[in-house]
Design a protein around this motif. Structure first.
Motif, short mmCIF file in Angstrom:
data_model
loop_
_atom_site.label_atom_id
_atom_site.label_comp_id
_atom_site.label_asym_id
_atom_site.label_seq_id
_atom_site.Cartn_x
_atom_site.Cartn_y
_atom_site.Cartn_z
N SER A 53 1.06 -3.65 12.33
CA SER A 53 1.94 -3.79 13.49
C SER A 53 3.12 -4.70 13.17
CB SER A 53 1.14 -4.34 14.67
OG SER A 53 1.98 -4.61 15.78
N THR A 54 2.84 -5.78 12.45
CA THR A 54 3.89 -6.73 12.10
C THR A 54 4.93 -6.10 11.18
OG1 THR A 54 2.31 -8.56 12.28
CG2 THR A 54 4.36 -8.99 11.08
N LEU A 55 4.45 -5.28 10.22
CA LEU A 55 5.35 -4.66 9.25
C LEU A 55 5.97 -3.37 9.78
CD1 LEU A 55 3.22 -5.14 6.01
CD2 LEU A 55 5.20 -6.49 6.74
N GLY A 56 5.34 -2.78 10.80
CA GLY A 56 5.84 -1.53 11.34
C GLY A 56 5.57 -0.35 10.44
N ALA A 57 4.47 -0.39 9.70
CA ALA A 57 4.13 0.70 8.78
C ALA A 57 2.64 0.75 8.57
CB ALA A 57 4.83 0.51 7.43
N ALA A 58 2.10 1.97 8.46
CA ALA A 58 0.69 2.13 8.13
C ALA A 58 0.48 1.81 6.66
CB ALA A 58 0.24 3.56 8.42
N GLN A 68 -7.39 5.13 1.45
CA GLN A 68 -6.39 5.12 0.40
C GLN A 68 -5.13 4.39 0.87
OE1 GLN A 68 -6.88 6.32 -2.67
NE2 GLN A 68 -8.95 7.03 -2.15
N LEU A 69 -4.42 3.81 -0.07
CA LEU A 69 -3.14 3.18 0.24
C LEU A 69 -2.10 4.24 0.56
CD1 LEU A 69 -3.04 0.50 -2.57
CD2 LEU A 69 -2.94 -0.02 -0.13
N THR A 70 -1.30 3.99 1.57
CA THR A 70 -0.15 4.82 1.85
C THR A 70 0.98 4.41 0.90
OG1 THR A 70 0.76 3.26 3.43
CG2 THR A 70 -0.79 4.91 4.29
N PRO A 71 2.06 5.17 0.84
CA PRO A 71 3.21 4.72 0.03
C PRO A 71 3.67 3.31 0.42
CG PRO A 71 3.49 7.01 0.62
CD PRO A 71 2.26 6.54 1.36
N ALA A 72 3.66 2.99 1.71
CA ALA A 72 4.04 1.64 2.14
C ALA A 72 3.05 0.61 1.62
CB ALA A 72 4.12 1.58 3.66
N ARG A 74 1.23 0.86 -1.09
CA ARG A 74 1.43 0.70 -2.53
C ARG A 74 2.65 -0.18 -2.82
NH1 ARG A 74 -0.22 6.16 -2.47
NH2 ARG A 74 1.94 6.91 -2.50
N ARG A 75 3.69 -0.05 -1.99
CA ARG A 75 4.88 -0.89 -2.19
C ARG A 75 4.59 -2.34 -1.83
NH1 ARG A 75 7.45 3.81 -0.02
NH2 ARG A 75 7.42 2.91 2.07
N LEU A 76 3.75 -2.54 -0.83
CA LEU A 76 3.42 -3.91 -0.42
C LEU A 76 2.53 -4.62 -1.44
CD1 LEU A 76 3.37 -6.22 1.68
CD2 LEU A 76 1.39 -5.07 2.74
N LEU A 77 1.70 -3.87 -2.15
CA LEU A 77 0.65 -4.45 -2.98
C LEU A 77 1.17 -5.52 -3.95
CD1 LEU A 77 -2.39 -4.32 -3.57
CD2 LEU A 77 -1.91 -2.53 -5.24
N PRO A 78 2.16 -5.24 -4.81
CA PRO A 78 2.59 -6.29 -5.74
C PRO A 78 3.18 -7.51 -5.04
CG PRO A 78 4.10 -4.42 -5.83
CD PRO A 78 2.91 -3.99 -5.01
N HIS A 79 3.87 -7.29 -3.92
CA HIS A 79 4.44 -8.42 -3.18
C HIS A 79 3.34 -9.27 -2.55
CE1 HIS A 79 8.42 -6.74 -3.70
NE2 HIS A 79 8.00 -5.59 -3.22
N ALA A 80 2.31 -8.62 -2.03
CA ALA A 80 1.19 -9.37 -1.45
C ALA A 80 0.49 -10.20 -2.51
CB ALA A 80 0.21 -8.40 -0.78
N GLU A 81 0.29 -9.60 -3.69
CA GLU A 81 -0.35 -10.34 -4.78
C GLU A 81 0.49 -11.56 -5.16
OE1 GLU A 81 -0.62 -7.23 -7.65
OE2 GLU A 81 -2.69 -6.70 -7.09
#
Length: 296
Positions: A53-58, A68-72, A74-81
Protein backbone atom coordinates in the motif's frame (compact mmCIF):
# COMPACT_ATOMS: atom_id res chain seq x y z
CA UNK A 1 -5.17 5.56 10.15
CA UNK A 2 -3.35 2.89 12.16
CA UNK A 3 -0.30 3.61 14.29
CA UNK A 4 1.86 1.46 12.00
CA UNK A 5 0.59 3.31 8.93
CA UNK A 6 1.31 6.67 10.61
CA UNK A 7 4.85 5.52 11.41
CA UNK A 8 5.43 4.59 7.77
CA UNK A 9 3.95 7.87 6.48
CA UNK A 10 6.08 10.00 8.81
CA UNK A 11 9.45 8.30 8.44
CA UNK A 12 9.36 6.30 5.22
CA UNK A 13 9.11 2.54 4.90
CA UNK A 14 9.61 0.73 8.19
CA UNK A 15 12.76 -1.42 8.29
CA UNK A 16 10.61 -4.20 9.80
CA UNK A 17 8.43 -4.21 6.69
CA UNK A 18 11.47 -4.56 4.45
CA UNK A 19 12.90 -7.36 6.58
CA UNK A 20 9.58 -9.18 6.31
CA UNK A 21 9.53 -8.64 2.55
CA UNK A 22 13.06 -10.06 2.23
CA UNK A 23 12.17 -13.12 4.29
CA UNK A 24 9.07 -13.84 2.18
CA UNK A 25 11.16 -13.35 -0.98
CA UNK A 26 13.63 -15.95 0.32
CA UNK A 27 11.17 -18.54 1.61
CA UNK A 28 8.27 -17.91 -0.83
CA UNK A 29 6.01 -18.95 2.04
CA UNK A 30 4.13 -16.78 4.55
CA UNK A 31 3.98 -19.58 7.14
CA UNK A 32 7.73 -20.22 7.06
CA UNK A 33 8.35 -16.49 7.29
CA UNK A 34 6.11 -16.29 10.34
CA UNK A 35 8.04 -19.12 12.00
CA UNK A 36 11.40 -17.53 11.29
CA UNK A 37 10.32 -14.09 12.49
CA UNK A 38 8.41 -15.47 15.51
CA UNK A 39 5.18 -13.71 14.54
CA UNK A 40 1.81 -14.91 13.28
CA UNK A 41 1.08 -15.57 9.63
CA UNK A 42 -1.59 -12.88 9.69
CA UNK A 43 1.05 -10.40 10.90
CA UNK A 44 3.28 -11.32 7.94
CA UNK A 45 0.36 -10.78 5.57
CA UNK A 46 -0.51 -7.44 7.18
CA UNK A 47 3.09 -6.21 6.89
CA UNK A 48 3.31 -7.12 3.22
CA UNK A 49 -0.06 -5.47 2.48
CA UNK A 50 1.08 -2.32 4.30
CA UNK A 51 4.34 -2.23 2.34
CA UNK A 52 2.45 -2.74 -0.95
CA UNK A 53 0.00 0.00 0.00
CA UNK A 54 2.83 2.38 0.87
CA UNK A 55 4.65 1.70 -2.41
CA UNK A 56 1.49 1.53 -4.51
CA UNK A 57 2.51 -1.74 -6.15
CA UNK A 58 1.92 -5.45 -5.65
CA UNK A 59 5.13 -7.22 -4.63
CA UNK A 60 4.03 -10.86 -4.77
CA UNK A 61 1.62 -12.94 -6.80
CA UNK A 62 -0.28 -15.13 -4.36
CA UNK A 63 -1.48 -18.49 -5.57
CA UNK A 64 -1.95 -21.58 -3.45
CA UNK A 65 1.50 -23.01 -2.65
CA UNK A 66 3.04 -20.63 -5.20
CA UNK A 67 4.21 -17.20 -4.05
CA UNK A 68 6.34 -15.36 -6.63
CA UNK A 69 7.84 -11.89 -6.86
CA UNK A 70 6.14 -9.52 -9.25
CA UNK A 71 8.31 -7.32 -11.51
CA UNK A 72 7.94 -4.58 -8.87
CA UNK A 73 9.03 -7.01 -6.18
CA UNK A 74 12.09 -8.02 -8.17
CA UNK A 75 13.01 -4.35 -8.63
CA UNK A 76 12.57 -3.66 -4.93
CA UNK A 77 14.65 -6.65 -3.82
CA UNK A 78 18.19 -5.25 -4.23
CA UNK A 79 17.16 -1.89 -2.75
CA UNK A 80 15.56 -3.59 0.25
CA UNK A 81 18.70 -5.65 0.82
CA UNK A 82 20.82 -2.49 0.66
CA UNK A 83 18.56 -0.55 3.04
CA UNK A 84 18.34 -3.36 5.60
CA UNK A 85 22.06 -4.09 5.52
CA UNK A 86 22.93 -0.38 5.68
CA UNK A 87 20.59 0.13 8.60
CA UNK A 88 22.07 -2.85 10.45
CA UNK A 89 25.54 -1.47 9.91
CA UNK A 90 24.54 2.04 10.92
CA UNK A 91 22.93 0.73 14.11
CA UNK A 92 26.01 -1.36 14.86
CA UNK A 93 28.31 1.62 14.33
CA UNK A 94 26.12 3.94 16.40
CA UNK A 95 26.01 1.54 19.35
CA UNK A 96 29.70 0.61 19.38
CA UNK A 97 31.29 0.46 22.78
CA UNK A 98 33.56 3.44 23.46
CA UNK A 99 36.58 1.16 23.05
CA UNK A 100 35.83 0.66 19.35
CA UNK A 101 35.90 3.07 16.41
CA UNK A 102 34.74 1.10 13.36
CA UNK A 103 33.29 -2.20 12.18
CA UNK A 104 34.94 -4.07 9.32
CA UNK A 105 32.49 -6.30 7.44
CA UNK A 106 34.09 -9.34 5.82
CA UNK A 107 32.88 -12.35 3.83
CA UNK A 108 34.83 -15.55 3.37
CA UNK A 109 34.32 -18.84 1.63
CA UNK A 110 34.08 -21.48 4.33
CA UNK A 111 37.30 -23.36 3.48
CA UNK A 112 39.36 -20.17 3.75
CA UNK A 113 38.38 -19.53 7.36
CA UNK A 114 40.74 -21.99 9.09
CA UNK A 115 43.51 -21.53 6.53
CA UNK A 116 43.56 -17.78 6.07
CA UNK A 117 40.81 -15.61 7.47
CA UNK A 118 40.96 -16.77 11.09
CA UNK A 119 44.71 -16.04 11.39
CA UNK A 120 44.29 -12.78 9.45
CA UNK A 121 41.50 -11.67 11.78
CA UNK A 122 43.51 -12.43 14.91
CA UNK A 123 46.51 -10.53 13.54
CA UNK A 124 44.35 -7.56 12.56
CA UNK A 125 42.62 -7.39 15.94
CA UNK A 126 46.00 -7.57 17.70
CA UNK A 127 47.21 -4.64 15.58
CA UNK A 128 43.96 -2.68 15.77
CA UNK A 129 42.10 -3.52 18.99
CA UNK A 130 39.64 -0.68 18.23
CA UNK A 131 38.17 -2.64 15.29
CA UNK A 132 35.10 -4.86 15.40
CA UNK A 133 35.19 -7.67 12.84
CA UNK A 134 31.83 -8.76 11.40
CA UNK A 135 32.61 -11.92 9.41
CA UNK A 136 30.14 -14.04 7.44
CA UNK A 137 30.61 -17.23 5.41
CA UNK A 138 29.30 -16.63 1.88
CA UNK A 139 29.82 -18.16 -1.57
CA UNK A 140 31.90 -16.03 -3.92
CA UNK A 141 28.98 -14.96 -6.13
CA UNK A 142 27.04 -13.65 -3.14
CA UNK A 143 30.12 -11.95 -1.73
CA UNK A 144 30.71 -10.14 -5.03
CA UNK A 145 27.09 -8.93 -5.06
CA UNK A 146 27.41 -7.70 -1.48
CA UNK A 147 30.67 -5.89 -2.31
CA UNK A 148 29.12 -4.30 -5.40
CA UNK A 149 26.21 -3.04 -3.30
CA UNK A 150 28.58 -1.62 -0.69
CA UNK A 151 27.44 -3.95 2.07
CA UNK A 152 30.88 -5.48 2.63
CA UNK A 153 34.35 -4.04 3.09
CA UNK A 154 36.34 -7.11 2.09
CA UNK A 155 35.91 -10.68 0.86
CA UNK A 156 38.21 -13.70 0.71
CA UNK A 157 37.45 -16.02 -2.22
CA UNK A 158 39.00 -18.69 -4.42
CA UNK A 159 38.30 -16.95 -7.73
CA UNK A 160 39.05 -13.38 -8.88
CA UNK A 161 35.97 -11.26 -9.62
CA UNK A 162 34.86 -10.34 -13.13
CA UNK A 163 33.23 -7.08 -12.08
CA UNK A 164 34.85 -3.81 -13.11
CA UNK A 165 34.44 -1.99 -9.80
CA UNK A 166 35.86 -4.82 -7.72
CA UNK A 167 39.61 -4.76 -7.06
CA UNK A 168 41.50 -7.82 -5.91
CA UNK A 169 44.86 -8.91 -4.60
CA UNK A 170 46.16 -12.46 -5.03
CA UNK A 171 47.31 -14.10 -1.83
CA UNK A 172 49.90 -16.81 -1.34
CA UNK A 173 48.77 -20.16 -2.82
CA UNK A 174 47.45 -22.82 -0.47
CA UNK A 175 49.11 -26.18 -1.11
CA UNK A 176 46.74 -29.02 -1.94
CA UNK A 177 47.78 -32.66 -1.68
CA UNK A 178 45.99 -35.80 -2.80
CA UNK A 179 45.04 -37.94 0.19
CA UNK A 180 43.20 -41.26 0.37
CA UNK A 181 41.66 -43.41 3.06
CA UNK A 182 43.64 -46.47 1.90
CA UNK A 183 47.44 -46.53 2.10
CA UNK A 184 49.69 -47.25 -0.84
CA UNK A 185 47.30 -46.18 -3.59
CA UNK A 186 48.85 -44.92 -6.82
CA UNK A 187 47.43 -41.66 -8.15
CA UNK A 188 45.65 -43.38 -11.03
CA UNK A 189 43.68 -45.52 -8.60
CA UNK A 190 43.05 -42.68 -6.15
CA UNK A 191 41.32 -40.52 -8.77
CA UNK A 192 39.16 -43.41 -9.91
CA UNK A 193 36.16 -44.79 -8.07
CA UNK A 194 35.55 -42.93 -4.83
CA UNK A 195 37.37 -39.77 -5.88
CA UNK A 196 35.87 -36.58 -4.44
CA UNK A 197 36.40 -33.59 -6.72
CA UNK A 198 36.47 -30.28 -4.84
CA UNK A 199 35.98 -26.94 -6.63
CA UNK A 200 39.25 -25.26 -5.70
CA UNK A 201 39.09 -22.79 -8.60
CA UNK A 202 39.68 -22.58 -12.32
CA UNK A 203 43.48 -22.71 -12.10
CA UNK A 204 43.30 -25.83 -9.96
CA UNK A 205 40.92 -27.42 -12.45
CA UNK A 206 43.24 -26.59 -15.37
CA UNK A 207 46.24 -28.08 -13.57
CA UNK A 208 44.18 -31.12 -12.57
CA UNK A 209 43.26 -31.74 -16.23
CA UNK A 210 46.91 -31.47 -17.29
CA UNK A 211 48.09 -33.98 -14.71
CA UNK A 212 45.12 -36.35 -14.97
CA UNK A 213 43.79 -36.17 -18.55
CA UNK A 214 42.24 -39.64 -18.23
CA UNK A 215 40.36 -38.90 -14.99
CA UNK A 216 36.86 -40.37 -15.12
CA UNK A 217 33.84 -38.23 -14.34
CA UNK A 218 33.71 -38.06 -10.53
CA UNK A 219 30.43 -39.03 -8.89
CA UNK A 220 31.08 -36.55 -6.07
CA UNK A 221 31.54 -32.86 -6.95
CA UNK A 222 31.83 -30.68 -3.87
CA UNK A 223 32.03 -26.94 -3.30
CA UNK A 224 34.14 -27.19 -0.13
CA UNK A 225 37.07 -29.22 1.12
CA UNK A 226 35.38 -29.49 4.51
CA UNK A 227 32.66 -31.56 2.80
CA UNK A 228 35.26 -33.90 1.31
CA UNK A 229 37.02 -34.26 4.65
CA UNK A 230 33.73 -35.18 6.31
CA UNK A 231 32.96 -37.79 3.64
CA UNK A 232 36.43 -39.32 3.94
CA UNK A 233 35.69 -39.96 7.60
CA UNK A 234 32.64 -42.01 6.61
CA UNK A 235 33.65 -43.84 3.43
CA UNK A 236 36.64 -44.88 1.35
CA UNK A 237 37.84 -42.37 -1.19
CA UNK A 238 40.39 -39.71 -2.07
CA UNK A 239 40.45 -35.95 -2.51
CA UNK A 240 42.77 -33.02 -2.98
CA UNK A 241 42.80 -31.16 0.35
CA UNK A 242 44.88 -28.37 1.86
CA UNK A 243 47.88 -29.92 3.58
CA UNK A 244 46.89 -28.15 6.80
CA UNK A 245 43.33 -29.46 6.64
CA UNK A 246 44.51 -33.04 6.06
CA UNK A 247 47.23 -32.89 8.73
CA UNK A 248 45.13 -34.33 11.57
CA UNK A 249 43.98 -37.31 9.50
CA UNK A 250 47.50 -37.95 8.28
CA UNK A 251 48.75 -37.88 11.86
CA UNK A 252 46.09 -40.34 13.05
CA UNK A 253 46.63 -42.65 10.09
CA UNK A 254 43.06 -42.30 8.83
CA UNK A 255 44.34 -40.48 5.73
CA UNK A 256 47.38 -41.30 3.63
CA UNK A 257 49.19 -39.12 1.13
CA UNK A 258 49.21 -40.44 -2.43
CA UNK A 259 52.94 -40.45 -3.04
CA UNK A 260 53.02 -40.15 -6.83
CA UNK A 261 50.34 -37.42 -7.09
CA UNK A 262 51.69 -33.92 -7.72
CA UNK A 263 50.83 -31.18 -5.22
CA UNK A 264 48.44 -28.61 -6.69
CA UNK A 265 47.28 -25.27 -5.33
CA UNK A 266 44.28 -23.13 -4.45
CA UNK A 267 44.99 -19.48 -5.19
CA UNK A 268 42.86 -17.24 -2.94
CA UNK A 269 42.13 -13.55 -3.43
CA UNK A 270 41.21 -10.62 -1.26
CA UNK A 271 38.52 -8.50 -2.97
CA UNK A 272 37.08 -5.06 -2.24
CA UNK A 273 35.00 -2.41 -4.01
CA UNK A 274 37.45 0.11 -5.44
CA UNK A 275 34.70 2.71 -5.91
CA UNK A 276 32.96 2.45 -2.54
CA UNK A 277 35.60 1.21 -0.10
CA UNK A 278 37.24 3.62 2.31
CA UNK A 279 40.84 3.85 0.99
CA UNK A 280 42.17 4.53 4.47
CA UNK A 281 40.44 1.42 5.83
CA UNK A 282 41.69 -0.78 3.00
CA UNK A 283 45.20 0.58 3.52
CA UNK A 284 44.94 -0.10 7.24
CA UNK A 285 44.12 -3.76 6.79
CA UNK A 286 46.98 -4.16 4.32
CA UNK A 287 49.30 -5.81 3.81
CA UNK A 288 47.17 -8.91 3.79
CA UNK A 289 49.04 -11.94 5.10
CA UNK A 290 50.01 -14.94 3.02
CA UNK A 291 48.06 -18.17 3.44
CA UNK A 292 49.14 -19.97 6.58
CA UNK A 293 50.30 -23.56 6.90
CA UNK A 294 48.11 -24.61 9.80
CA UNK A 295 44.43 -24.31 10.74
CA UNK A 296 43.17 -21.56 13.01
Amino acid sequence: MTEAKERVDRSGVDIVLLKTFLEVARSRHFGKTADRLFITQSAVSARIKLLESTLGAALFTRRRHDIQLTPAGRRLLPHAETIVRSWSRARAEATLDARFTVTVTVATEADLWPLLVGPWGRALRARRPDLVLDIEALPARTAFAELTAGRLDLAFVREPPRVAELACEPLAPIELILVATRPGLPAEAAIGEGYLQVAWGRRFEAAHRRHFPECATPVWRLSAGLMALDLLQAQDGAAYLPAALAAAGLGRGTLHRVADAPPLACEPYAVWNSQLADPALIAEIQPLPPAVTGPA
